[in-house]
Design a protein around this motif. Structure first.
Motif, mmCIF file in Angstrom:
data_model
loop_
_atom_site.group_PDB
_atom_site.id
_atom_site.type_symbol
_atom_site.label_atom_id
_atom_site.label_comp_id
_atom_site.label_asym_id
_atom_site.label_seq_id
_atom_site.Cartn_x
_atom_site.Cartn_y
_atom_site.Cartn_z
ATOM 1 N N ALA A 101 -2.162 18.895 3.402
ATOM 2 C CA ALA A 101 -3.460 18.339 3.883
ATOM 3 C C ALA A 101 -4.165 17.957 2.851
ATOM 4 C CB ALA A 101 -4.367 19.640 4.366
ATOM 5 N N GLY A 102 -4.151 18.330 1.228
ATOM 6 C CA GLY A 102 -4.967 17.912 0.283
ATOM 7 C C GLY A 102 -4.516 16.353 0.197
ATOM 8 N N GLY A 103 -3.401 16.260 0.310
ATOM 9 C CA GLY A 103 -2.694 14.757 -0.020
ATOM 10 C C GLY A 103 -3.176 14.046 0.981
ATOM 11 N N ALA A 104 -3.187 14.208 2.290
ATOM 12 C CA ALA A 104 -3.687 13.399 3.429
ATOM 13 C C ALA A 104 -5.383 13.129 3.264
ATOM 14 C CB ALA A 104 -3.750 14.186 4.643
ATOM 15 N N ALA A 105 -6.086 14.210 2.854
ATOM 16 C CA ALA A 105 -7.550 13.844 2.263
ATOM 17 C C ALA A 105 -7.596 12.845 1.285
ATOM 18 C CB ALA A 105 -8.043 15.336 2.381
ATOM 19 N N TYR A 106 -6.738 12.818 0.299
ATOM 20 C CA TYR A 106 -6.875 12.323 -0.838
ATOM 21 C C TYR A 106 -6.653 10.539 -0.469
ATOM 22 C CZ TYR A 106 -5.964 9.915 -5.496
ATOM 23 O OH TYR A 106 -5.791 9.055 -6.427
ATOM 24 N N LEU A 107 -5.770 10.461 0.620
ATOM 25 C CA LEU A 107 -5.300 9.144 1.015
ATOM 26 C C LEU A 107 -6.699 8.725 1.758
ATOM 27 C CD1 LEU A 107 -1.639 9.519 2.020
ATOM 28 C CD2 LEU A 107 -2.656 8.147 0.265
ATOM 29 N N ASN A 108 -7.142 9.276 2.644
ATOM 30 C CA ASN A 108 -8.195 8.999 3.542
ATOM 31 C C ASN A 108 -9.574 8.785 2.644
ATOM 32 O OD1 ASN A 108 -7.069 8.754 6.173
ATOM 33 N ND2 ASN A 108 -7.302 10.874 6.529
ATOM 34 N N SER A 109 -9.505 9.471 1.280
ATOM 35 C CA SER A 109 -10.806 8.729 0.580
ATOM 36 C C SER A 109 -10.558 7.785 -0.394
ATOM 37 C CB SER A 109 -10.658 10.047 -0.479
ATOM 38 O OG SER A 109 -9.956 9.824 -1.771
ATOM 39 N N LEU A 110 -9.330 6.855 -0.208
ATOM 40 C CA LEU A 110 -9.454 5.767 -0.810
ATOM 41 C C LEU A 110 -9.787 4.571 0.128
ATOM 42 C CD1 LEU A 110 -5.421 6.100 -1.782
ATOM 43 C CD2 LEU A 110 -7.419 6.613 -3.165
ATOM 44 N N GLU A 111 -10.219 3.590 -0.663
ATOM 45 C CA GLU A 111 -10.917 2.111 -0.257
ATOM 46 C C GLU A 111 -9.863 1.576 0.831
ATOM 47 O OE1 GLU A 111 -13.343 -1.507 -1.776
ATOM 48 O OE2 GLU A 111 -11.826 -0.818 -3.074
ATOM 49 N N HIS A 112 -10.217 1.188 1.878
ATOM 50 C CA HIS A 112 -9.498 0.515 2.806
ATOM 51 C C HIS A 112 -8.631 1.502 3.836
ATOM 52 C CE1 HIS A 112 -10.908 -2.812 0.865
ATOM 53 N NE2 HIS A 112 -10.143 -3.074 -0.149
ATOM 54 N N ALA A 113 -8.491 2.789 3.631
ATOM 55 C CA ALA A 113 -7.915 3.737 4.575
ATOM 56 C C ALA A 113 -8.462 3.457 5.942
ATOM 57 C CB ALA A 113 -8.310 5.320 3.925
ATOM 58 N N ASN A 114 -7.418 3.474 6.928
ATOM 59 C CA ASN A 114 -7.818 3.452 8.282
ATOM 60 C C ASN A 114 -8.097 4.891 9.094
ATOM 61 O OD1 ASN A 114 -5.326 3.974 8.834
ATOM 62 N ND2 ASN A 114 -4.806 2.282 9.819
ATOM 63 N N GLY A 115 -7.643 5.972 8.259
ATOM 64 C CA GLY A 115 -7.994 7.156 8.717
ATOM 65 C C GLY A 115 -6.680 7.729 9.179
ATOM 66 N N LYS A 116 -5.927 6.976 9.491
ATOM 67 C CA LYS A 116 -4.385 7.429 10.075
ATOM 68 C C LYS A 116 -3.469 7.748 8.996
ATOM 69 C CE LYS A 116 -4.769 4.885 14.386
ATOM 70 N NZ LYS A 116 -4.042 3.933 15.514
ATOM 71 N N ILE A 117 -2.712 9.002 9.299
ATOM 72 C CA ILE A 117 -1.758 9.469 8.201
ATOM 73 C C ILE A 117 -0.407 9.873 9.145
ATOM 74 C CG2 ILE A 117 -1.417 11.892 7.089
ATOM 75 C CD1 ILE A 117 -3.481 9.921 5.638
ATOM 76 N N GLY A 118 0.292 9.467 8.064
ATOM 77 C CA GLY A 118 1.819 9.709 8.625
ATOM 78 C C GLY A 118 2.543 10.873 7.326
ATOM 79 N N VAL A 119 3.473 11.550 7.974
ATOM 80 C CA VAL A 119 4.068 12.420 6.643
ATOM 81 C C VAL A 119 5.610 12.136 6.925
ATOM 82 C CG1 VAL A 119 4.229 14.338 8.530
ATOM 83 C CG2 VAL A 119 4.405 14.680 5.992
ATOM 84 N N ILE A 120 6.341 12.086 5.825
ATOM 85 C CA ILE A 120 7.869 11.942 5.757
ATOM 86 C C ILE A 120 8.448 12.759 4.739
ATOM 87 C CG2 ILE A 120 7.828 10.080 4.114
ATOM 88 C CD1 ILE A 120 10.333 9.008 5.574
ATOM 89 N N GLY A 121 9.617 13.330 4.993
ATOM 90 C CA GLY A 121 10.126 14.328 4.167
ATOM 91 C C GLY A 121 11.665 14.416 4.100
ATOM 92 N N TYR A 122 12.399 14.714 3.167
ATOM 93 C CA TYR A 122 13.685 14.713 2.967
ATOM 94 C C TYR A 122 14.167 16.107 2.740
ATOM 95 C CZ TYR A 122 12.439 9.666 2.506
ATOM 96 O OH TYR A 122 12.119 8.440 3.120
ATOM 97 N N CYS A 123 15.187 16.400 3.220
ATOM 98 C CA CYS A 123 16.147 17.868 2.787
ATOM 99 C C CYS A 123 14.987 18.828 3.409
ATOM 100 C CB CYS A 123 16.522 17.719 1.541
ATOM 101 S SG CYS A 123 17.246 19.385 0.742
ATOM 102 N N SER A 124 14.819 19.637 2.438
ATOM 103 C CA SER A 124 13.527 20.700 2.702
ATOM 104 C C SER A 124 12.349 20.146 3.104
ATOM 105 C CB SER A 124 13.358 21.608 1.368
ATOM 106 O OG SER A 124 12.866 20.874 0.582
ATOM 107 N N GLY A 125 11.933 18.931 2.479
ATOM 108 C CA GLY A 125 10.901 18.207 3.055
ATOM 109 C C GLY A 125 10.920 17.698 4.513
#
Length: 247
Positions: A101-125
């Motif tokens: 959630a902290g990473g998503a909020a950081y991305l949405n704080s960046l210039e040009h962010a459109n507010g949409k968030i995806g997540v991807i993980g590998y193995c345990s991720g």
């Protein structure tokens, strides 16, 4: 679209306000873009994962990988951080969700962010990406061979986690799942259980099981790498995020 990017280490607040190290890559062009949180595999926050982050930026997304093992201390090597966390049974689920959630909020704080968030993980991720999709209001999730989503670990397994099937009714977004037919964790039978449960719940999902591939088939620096499966998998990932994270 230019493929010029910026990449480097950043910091942001995670679960309970903890300061996390993260690796960010973002395009330099001034256009609206979605964000992708990359969840690293159990071996940790490594060069291969950072390459994946940069790959998303070249494709037009702002992407960040939180170092989920940041709490092991500044100056501790990534290998030692990972060993310490594994010895405790992995990252607690609640902490993981807060860190992403902290990473998503950081991305949405960046210039040009459109507010949409995806997540991807590998193995345990991969398991953790599914957990996030059941816990946060995000737009798309990709599970790359995440085990223990539809079953508990066997007795004696070092990861102290539980099946996520009870959380599946809360799934907030479409899920793309990419798995190897020769994998044991998750085995095809576990993938089938999850597929059937998501069908029963009416949850949007798309699963692909690759013949001749086992665990970690995306890892170009490991013997498990399977080029045909990885190339097809990347095409599906970018098409999937293109549908769900656009403008």
């Amino acid at each position: 679209m230019s493929d010029a990017i910026w990449a480097g280490t950043v910091s942001f607040a995670g679960y309970e306000g903890a300061e996390l190290e993260g690796y960010l890559a973002r395009p330099l062009g001034g256009f609206s873009r979605g964000g992708v949180v990359v969840i690293h595999h159990l071996p940790g926050y490594d060069a291969g994962t950072k390459e994946i982050v940069r790959r998303f930026a070249v494709q037009g997304y702002a992407a960040v990988c939180p170092n989920l093992y940041s709490r092991e201390g500044v100056g501790v090597s990534p290998d030692d951080q990972a060993a310490a966390v594994r010895a405790r049974g992995g990252v607690p689920d609640e902490q993981l969700v807060g860190d992403v959630a902290g990473g998503a909020a950081y991305l949405n704080s960046l210039e040009h962010a459109n507010g949409k968030i995806g997540v991807i993980g590998y193995c345990s991720g991969g398991r953790q990406a599914f957990l996030v999709a059941c816990s946060l209001g995000i737009d798309a999730a990709v599970d790359c061979y995440g085990a223990f989503v539809a079953s508990d670990p066997p007795a004696g397994h070092p990861l102290k986690v539980r099946s996520l099937l009870p959380k599946a009714p809360g799934l907030s977004c479409p899920v793309l799942g990419l798995f190897g037919e020769e994998d044991s964790f998750p085995a095809p039978a576990e993938v089938g259980v999850l597929d059937a449960e998501l069908d029963r719940l009416g949850k949007a999902h798309e699963f692909h099981v690759y013949p001749g591939a086992g665990h970690a088939f995306f890892s170009v620096d490991r013997p498990a790498y399977r080029p045909a499966a990885a190339v097809d998998g990347w095409k599906r990932i970018f098409a999937f995020f293109g549908r769900h994270l656009a403008g």
